[in-house]
Design a protein around this motif. Sequence first.
Motif, short mmCIF file in Angstrom:
data_model
loop_
_atom_site.label_atom_id
_atom_site.label_comp_id
_atom_site.label_asym_id
_atom_site.label_seq_id
_atom_site.Cartn_x
_atom_site.Cartn_y
_atom_site.Cartn_z
N LEU A 296 29.87 88.33 -4.90
CA LEU A 296 29.05 88.18 -6.10
C LEU A 296 28.39 89.50 -6.49
O LEU A 296 28.18 89.78 -7.67
N THR A 297 28.06 90.32 -5.50
CA THR A 297 27.39 91.59 -5.77
C THR A 297 28.28 92.80 -5.53
O THR A 297 27.97 93.89 -6.01
N GLY A 298 29.36 92.63 -4.76
CA GLY A 298 30.24 93.76 -4.48
C GLY A 298 29.83 94.58 -3.27
O GLY A 298 30.28 95.72 -3.12
N TRP A 299 28.99 94.02 -2.41
CA TRP A 299 28.56 94.73 -1.20
C TRP A 299 29.23 94.12 0.03
O TRP A 299 29.45 92.93 0.09
N ILE A 300 29.53 95.00 1.00
CA ILE A 300 30.05 94.55 2.28
C ILE A 300 29.27 95.23 3.39
O ILE A 300 28.61 96.26 3.17
N SER A 301 29.32 94.65 4.58
CA SER A 301 28.81 95.29 5.78
C SER A 301 29.98 95.52 6.72
O SER A 301 30.88 94.69 6.83
N ALA A 302 29.97 96.68 7.37
CA ALA A 302 31.10 97.03 8.24
C ALA A 302 30.60 97.83 9.44
O ALA A 302 29.57 98.52 9.37
N ARG A 303 31.33 97.72 10.55
CA ARG A 303 31.06 98.51 11.75
C ARG A 303 32.06 99.66 11.85
O ARG A 303 33.25 99.46 11.64
N PHE A 304 31.56 100.84 12.19
CA PHE A 304 32.41 102.01 12.37
C PHE A 304 32.13 102.60 13.75
O PHE A 304 31.25 103.46 13.93
N GLY A 305 32.80 102.10 14.77
CA GLY A 305 32.68 102.66 16.11
C GLY A 305 31.53 102.12 16.91
O GLY A 305 31.63 102.00 18.13
#
Length: 251
Positions: free
Chosen positions: A26-35
């Motif tokens: 709905l907002t276009g945001w994601i959360s992600a892990r990098f390492g």
Amino acid sequence: MKTLAPGTVIFHRHRGYGVITAVNLLTGWISARFGSESRTLDLNLSTDEVQFADGEAILFRRAAPDRMPHARLMAVVRALHQAGYQRLYLYSWPKPSGLHWRWHLFTGQRDWMQRSWREGWYGSGADYNVNPVMGWGDSPGATTDELIHALARFDPQGLAQALGRDEDHTAWFAAVCDALLPGYMYSLDMQRPASGELRDMPPVPVVPVRATLPPYTGPALPWPPGWAGLWSQVHALPTPAINLTGLPEIR
């Protein structure tokens, strides 16, 4: 269209490969892990140049989407008419609440009074707002060609019934599409005023498909072929009701 969900492997040009942990479409945001398993990074799909693991860009549509699918359906019907499927008809009308619009694609014989008896595909704007698909295996935001191929795969027998010529309706529909697309749709809702019968045929109602568009100010649209006589006729089913009880009817 690839799946975008928690667990999807992505690539960011500054962070490298990572895994999505949360998505808000709905907002276009994601959360992600990098390492690091203890810290997540919030990314905006519109500006942060996030890609799938194979390098395909992930683009979030910032423009307001169509609040109803009817203009997309009109483009599909026009393309199918050009391919020889001229016995395909689009009927659209508002729900009694006036908040959403329904649509019905039907095939075969063109008989507007018996439209609800014709084979075809239905949809509702209320469902489309939550899940913007037509319902025949298509993806959100699919192009006209993609929608046609999805429909052909979903119901080839049903679509085959649209093969045939209806040149009058095809010419009317093409002219309507030229006047309205891509921002407006037509409605074939015929409301009888409280004062009595309909004596004069008003123009076909036109509705914008996005809330940001101004009211339609283009040329008045005629009603489709085979519709004009319905304004003066009594609205009754052309055949008697079917008696399924087996008991004689009392008149």
